[in-house]
Design an enzyme around this catalytic site. Structure first.
Site, PDB file in Angstrom:
ATOM      1  N   GLU A 110     -28.103  -9.192  24.547  1.00 38.41           N
ATOM      2  CA  GLU A 110     -27.284  -8.178  23.860  1.00 38.41           C
ATOM      3  C   GLU A 110     -27.532  -6.827  24.519  1.00 38.41           C
ATOM      4  O   GLU A 110     -28.643  -6.547  24.973  1.00 38.41           O
ATOM      5  CB  GLU A 110     -27.630  -8.129  22.374  1.00 38.41           C
ATOM      6  CG  GLU A 110     -27.012  -6.995  21.577  1.00 38.41           C
ATOM      7  CD  GLU A 110     -25.496  -6.954  21.651  1.00 38.41           C
ATOM      8  OE1 GLU A 110     -24.952  -5.843  21.792  1.00 38.41           O
ATOM      9  OE2 GLU A 110     -24.857  -8.034  21.586  1.00 38.41           O
ATOM     10  N   GLN A 167     -18.647  -9.234  11.646  1.00 37.09           N
ATOM     11  CA  GLN A 167     -17.244  -9.620  11.586  1.00 37.09           C
ATOM     12  C   GLN A 167     -16.652  -9.130  10.278  1.00 37.09           C
ATOM     13  O   GLN A 167     -17.258  -9.282   9.223  1.00 37.09           O
ATOM     14  CB  GLN A 167     -17.097 -11.141  11.714  1.00 37.09           C
ATOM     15  CG  GLN A 167     -17.537 -11.697  13.055  1.00 37.09           C
ATOM     16  CD  GLN A 167     -16.605 -11.341  14.205  1.00 37.09           C
ATOM     17  OE1 GLN A 167     -15.548 -10.736  14.009  1.00 37.09           O
ATOM     18  NE2 GLN A 167     -16.991 -11.701  15.411  1.00 37.09           N
ATOM     19  N   CYS A 179       0.836  -1.204   0.000  1.00 39.99           N
ATOM     20  CA  CYS A 179       0.000   0.000   0.000  1.00 39.99           C
ATOM     21  C   CYS A 179       0.868   1.250   0.000  1.00 39.99           C
ATOM     22  O   CYS A 179       1.779   1.378   0.831  1.00 39.99           O
ATOM     23  CB  CYS A 179      -0.907   0.001   1.230  1.00 39.99           C
ATOM     24  SG  CYS A 179      -1.871   1.516   1.430  1.00 39.99           S
ATOM     25  N   CYS A 234      -8.033   1.804  -0.750  1.00 33.91           N
ATOM     26  CA  CYS A 234      -7.650   0.961   0.377  1.00 33.91           C
ATOM     27  C   CYS A 234      -7.658  -0.481  -0.099  1.00 33.91           C
ATOM     28  O   CYS A 234      -8.714  -1.043  -0.367  1.00 33.91           O
ATOM     29  CB  CYS A 234      -8.601   1.152   1.556  1.00 33.91           C
ATOM     30  SG  CYS A 234      -8.187   0.143   2.995  1.00 33.91           S
ATOM     31  N   CYS A 278      -2.871  -0.360   8.774  1.00 29.84           N
ATOM     32  CA  CYS A 278      -2.265  -1.681   8.549  1.00 29.84           C
ATOM     33  C   CYS A 278      -0.778  -1.625   8.895  1.00 29.84           C
ATOM     34  O   CYS A 278       0.082  -1.760   8.021  1.00 29.84           O
ATOM     35  CB  CYS A 278      -2.443  -2.119   7.100  1.00 29.84           C
ATOM     36  SG  CYS A 278      -4.163  -2.332   6.594  1.00 29.84           S
ATOM     37  N   CYS A 293     -11.842 -11.062  20.744  1.00 30.20           N
ATOM     38  CA  CYS A 293     -11.009 -10.312  19.795  1.00 30.20           C
ATOM     39  C   CYS A 293      -9.855  -9.612  20.503  1.00 30.20           C
ATOM     40  O   CYS A 293      -9.172  -8.787  19.898  1.00 30.20           O
ATOM     41  CB  CYS A 293     -11.860  -9.282  19.043  1.00 30.20           C
ATOM     42  SG  CYS A 293     -12.623  -8.031  20.114  1.00 30.20           S
ATOM     43  N   PHE A 307     -23.781 -11.321  24.512  1.00 29.65           N
ATOM     44  CA  PHE A 307     -23.239 -10.442  23.462  1.00 29.65           C
ATOM     45  C   PHE A 307     -23.532 -11.060  22.089  1.00 29.65           C
ATOM     46  O   PHE A 307     -22.644 -11.252  21.260  1.00 29.65           O
ATOM     47  CB  PHE A 307     -21.732 -10.226  23.654  1.00 29.65           C
ATOM     48  CG  PHE A 307     -21.345  -9.775  25.025  1.00 29.65           C
ATOM     49  CD1 PHE A 307     -21.465  -8.436  25.389  1.00 29.65           C
ATOM     50  CD2 PHE A 307     -20.877 -10.673  25.970  1.00 29.65           C
ATOM     51  CE1 PHE A 307     -21.113  -8.013  26.667  1.00 29.65           C
ATOM     52  CE2 PHE A 307     -20.523 -10.266  27.245  1.00 29.65           C
ATOM     53  CZ  PHE A 307     -20.649  -8.930  27.598  1.00 29.65           C
TER      54      PHE A 307
END
Length: 385
Positions: A269, A217, A72, A160, A85, A342, A247
């Site tokens: 949630e 996701q 990039c 991108c 990134c 995550c 969640f």
């Protein structure tokens, strides 16, 4: 102050760490990789623990064997560069190794030893470019891009390459609207910028400034692997009773649970628009409920509904479980926990809490959702000891 040194490893946030032999301090450096030898310049005051500070790489004397030229054009050491990134400077195999190291460090830091868990190989992303299905950009009505970690200002972009084709087209449509007086000024006058979220589920005429999109996701193919992992885990149970999902979002994993042999599902949630989207799906066996899952005494409040569940599935945000108080008192009949995370740090903290309450890690699967970033997804199965 300038000094020379060798980058020895990466920090938990993915920054290079280099020690200055002259003052015995270690420095965090953006755009550096283990094995890099270079000249560095101190940029910040010493942190509170007086052992670390920040520096910048001013000259790369000898690059790491794993360093590569970023694909990039917006990745560089300039203060105006995009930092979305940061690991694009290294080959993908090395990135995966560092992600595993990040997870292992987080686990050992809270008290785990190697023999207390084992890790399968990290599941690499099938696409290292063109994989991302959602995005948030910032704009001041003139420029558009991502916020640079180096300057905290907008790093302008025209493309991108980690976005998938649909999102790249949406990005181009947004860029074509610049300059845009309607996007100048902001309710946050100090930052003077708006945000625009988009994903591959939407059309260009549906773009709304300063409005969040439902969570999904970010890597479609890797999300399929995550769903398959959970499906296979649930299928291995000869009998499944009541399942509690925490969640649940708009039902990414609820859809998989509903296909299992479980008798019933209660999905909780904390974001109302997400639970409304899940309720509209009318999945069999599912009761979808709004609940403030970060409330101090939430587990006492939910105890009557969850105490007879034998399986728990949770996919919390980066902060993990914020409250542990009365957790296992409420979930008194659990036999299995599936934890999708995550964030290695919050996962390690919660996993240690589980261990202290008699749970062992039966399996861990690491999945790379976001190549070229420090992000790593964790799929874990816990069983009662």
């Amino acid at each position: 102050m300038k000094f020379k040194g060798t980058v020895t490893h990466l920090s938990q946030k993915g920054l290079g760490v280099v020690k200055n032999s002259e003052n015995n301090l270690s420095y965090f450096v953006y755009g550096a990789w283990p094995g890099d030898i270079g000249e560095f310049e101190v940029t910040n005051k010493i942190l509170n623990n007086k052992k670390f500070a920040y520096a910048k790489l001013t000259q790369l004397v000898q690059p790491s064997a794993h360093r590569q030229q970023p694909a990039c054009p917006y990745v560089s050491l300039q203060e105006t560069s995009c930092t979305g990134c940061p690991w694009m400077i290294a080959d993908y195999t090395s990135q995966l190794e560092q992600k595993k190291n990040r997870f292992l460090y987080a686990m050992k830091r809270v008290g785990f030893e190697d023999q207390q868990f084992s890790i399968e190989s990290i599941l690499p992303s099938e696409q290292v470019y063109g994989y991302r299905n959602r995005c948030q950009v910032k704009t001041d009505g003139i420029a558009l891009g991502f916020i640079s970690e180096n300057s905290h200002n907008i790093a302008p972009i025209q493309d991108c390459i980690v976005l998938n084709d649909s999102c790249r087209k949406l990005l181009k449509d947004i860029l074509d609207q610049l300059p845009n007086p309607a996007w100048q000024g902001s309710i946050d006058l100090q930052k003077n910028r708006h945000f625009i979220e988009f994903d591959d589920d939407m059309q260009p005429n549906k773009l709304i400034v300063n409005q969040k999109r439902p969570f999904k996701q970010g890597n479609t193919l890797q999300n399929l692997h995550m769903r398959n992992w959970l499906q296979n885990k649930l299928a291995a149970h000869t009998t499944l009773g009541k399942v509690i999902e925490l969640f649940c979002g708009s039902g990414n994993f609820t859809e998989i649970i509903a296909k299992s042999t479980c008798t019933s599902i209660i999905a909780y949630e904390y974001e109302e628009h997400a639970i409304q989207a899940l309720q509209q799906k009318r999945l069999p066996k599912v009761t979808a409920l709004f609940s403030n899952l970060f409330k101090s005494f939430i587990w006492k409040e939910l105890q009557k509904a969850v105490m007879d569940a034998d399986t728990l599935i949770l996919d919390p945000p980066r902060c993990g479980l914020k409250t542990h108080h009365s957790f296992f008192t409420a979930f008194s009949s659990l036999k299995t926990i599936y934890y999708i995370s995550c964030n290695p740090e919050s996962f390690a903290r919660d996993a240690w809490f589980f261990k202290q309450n008699g749970w062992i890690i039966n399996e861990i699967q690491l999945i790379d959702l976001f190549p070229h970033t420090p992000h790593i997804e964790i799929l874990a199965e816990f069983r009662k000891n």
